[in-house]
Design an enzyme around this catalytic site. Structure first.
Site, PDB file in Angstrom:
ATOM      1  N   GLY A 125       0.630  -1.181  -0.023  1.00 35.65           N
ATOM      2  CA  GLY A 125       0.231  -0.191   0.093  1.00 35.65           C
ATOM      3  C   GLY A 125       0.790   1.322  -0.014  1.00 35.65           C
ATOM      4  O   GLY A 125       0.375   2.357   0.512  1.00 35.65           O
ATOM      5  N   ARG A 126       2.197   1.156  -0.577  1.00 37.33           N
ATOM      6  CA  ARG A 126       2.901   2.230  -0.600  1.00 37.33           C
ATOM      7  C   ARG A 126       3.457   2.769   1.022  1.00 37.33           C
ATOM      8  O   ARG A 126       3.807   3.939   0.899  1.00 37.33           O
ATOM      9  CB  ARG A 126       2.581   3.469  -1.607  1.00 37.33           C
ATOM     10  CG  ARG A 126       2.171   3.013  -2.766  1.00 37.33           C
ATOM     11  CD  ARG A 126       2.730   4.021  -3.632  1.00 37.33           C
ATOM     12  NE  ARG A 126       2.813   3.158  -5.277  1.00 37.33           N
ATOM     13  CZ  ARG A 126       3.677   2.799  -5.726  1.00 37.33           C
ATOM     14  NH1 ARG A 126       5.135   3.040  -5.033  1.00 37.33           N
ATOM     15  NH2 ARG A 126       3.761   2.232  -6.900  1.00 37.33           N
ATOM     16  N   MET A 127       2.999   2.064   1.593  1.00 38.96           N
ATOM     17  CA  MET A 127       3.579   2.516   3.231  1.00 38.96           C
ATOM     18  C   MET A 127       4.790   1.903   3.373  1.00 38.96           C
ATOM     19  O   MET A 127       4.932   1.111   4.550  1.00 38.96           O
ATOM     20  CB  MET A 127       2.447   1.854   4.055  1.00 38.96           C
ATOM     21  CG  MET A 127       0.901   2.582   4.268  1.00 38.96           C
ATOM     22  SD  MET A 127       0.990   4.334   4.253  1.00 38.96           S
ATOM     23  CE  MET A 127       1.186   4.203   6.095  1.00 38.96           C
ATOM     24  N   HIS A 128       5.728   2.330   2.687  1.00 39.69           N
ATOM     25  CA  HIS A 128       7.143   2.023   2.659  1.00 39.69           C
ATOM     26  C   HIS A 128       7.758   2.406   4.066  1.00 39.69           C
ATOM     27  O   HIS A 128       7.499   3.435   4.752  1.00 39.69           O
ATOM     28  CB  HIS A 128       7.827   2.451   1.525  1.00 39.69           C
ATOM     29  CG  HIS A 128       7.088   2.193   0.455  1.00 39.69           C
ATOM     30  ND1 HIS A 128       6.840   1.042  -0.239  1.00 39.69           N
ATOM     31  CD2 HIS A 128       6.808   3.320  -0.675  1.00 39.69           C
ATOM     32  CE1 HIS A 128       6.210   1.435  -1.310  1.00 39.69           C
ATOM     33  NE2 HIS A 128       6.205   2.570  -1.607  1.00 39.69           N
TER      34      HIS A 128
END
Ligand SMILES: Cc1cc2nc3c(=O)[nH]c(=O)nc-3n(C[C@H](O)[C@H](O)[C@H](O)COP(=O)(O)O)c2cc1C
Length: 180
Positions: free
Chosen positions: A158-161
């Site tokens: 979820g692009r929550m890198h």
């Protein structure tokens, strides 16, 4: 670096070195990491090359490692310092003989007439050094980039890198999490 070596990637020590010209124009190219310890990140090159000239005027640079299959990136910023003549000699003589001759034959970053001009230079130098140990060219050597910041990036769902930055301060290293 241990994880990357374990993953068996091709050229795991390749990194993009970015420098800046006296006019503030950035440029990037790939070099190989040849040493890594508390002092910093070591690579070898030609001191008279474009990158060498730019580092002489502005020693600040960045290094970028990208390991796509691991979804990992490491960004390093710091100042590059030349290694000593002894350190340069020691590494130069571990290199294959062909690369040692190549270091003499290539005026790195200069415009050359054509491929045959380069090949001719190489053959002449191979003859010249036929019966001796190839000396290190004066302008060939290493730099150690002393890190001021190192950011580790790990790709996540979820692009929550994850982005974890280590920043050097007068009181020691500070660890911070940055938004992805
Ligand atoms: C995988 C890879 C590794 C490289 N490693 C080095 C290196 O360790 N040292 C070096 O001087 N050039 C290396 N090069 C060549 C540089 O990318 C570049 O072409 C050269 O250093 C000239 O750069 P400059 O004209 O900006 O100074 C490498 C290129 C590639 C693609």
């Amino acid at each position: 670096m241990r994880d990357v070596l374990r993953a068996g990637l091709h050229e795991p020590n390749a990194m993009v070195l970015s420098t800046v010209s006296a006019q503030g124009r950035p440029s990037s190219r790939t070099v190989l990491l040849k040493g890594l310890d508390e002092g910093g990140f070591v690579f070898f090159t030609n001191y008279s090359s474009r990158k060498g000239t730019e580092l002489a005027a502005t020693p600040r640079c960045s290094l970028l490692f990208l390991w796509h299959v691991l979804e990992r990136q490491v960004r390093v910023e710091g100042a590059a310092m030349r290694l000593s003549a002894d350190e340069n000699d020691a590494y130069f003589w571990t290199r294959p003989r062909a690369s040692q001759i190549g270091a003499w034959a290539s005026p790195q970053s200069e415009v050359v007439a054509d491929r045959s001009a380069l090949d001719e230079r190489y053959s002449l130098l191979a003859q010249r050094f036929a019966d001796e140990r190839v000396p290190r060219p004066e302008n060939w050597g290493g730099y150690c980039v002393e890190p001021e910041s190192v950011e580790f990036w790990q790709g996540r769902l979820g692009r929550m890198h994850d982005r974890i930055r280590y920043r050097r301060t007068p009181d020691g290293w500070v660890t911070e999490r940055l938004a992805p």
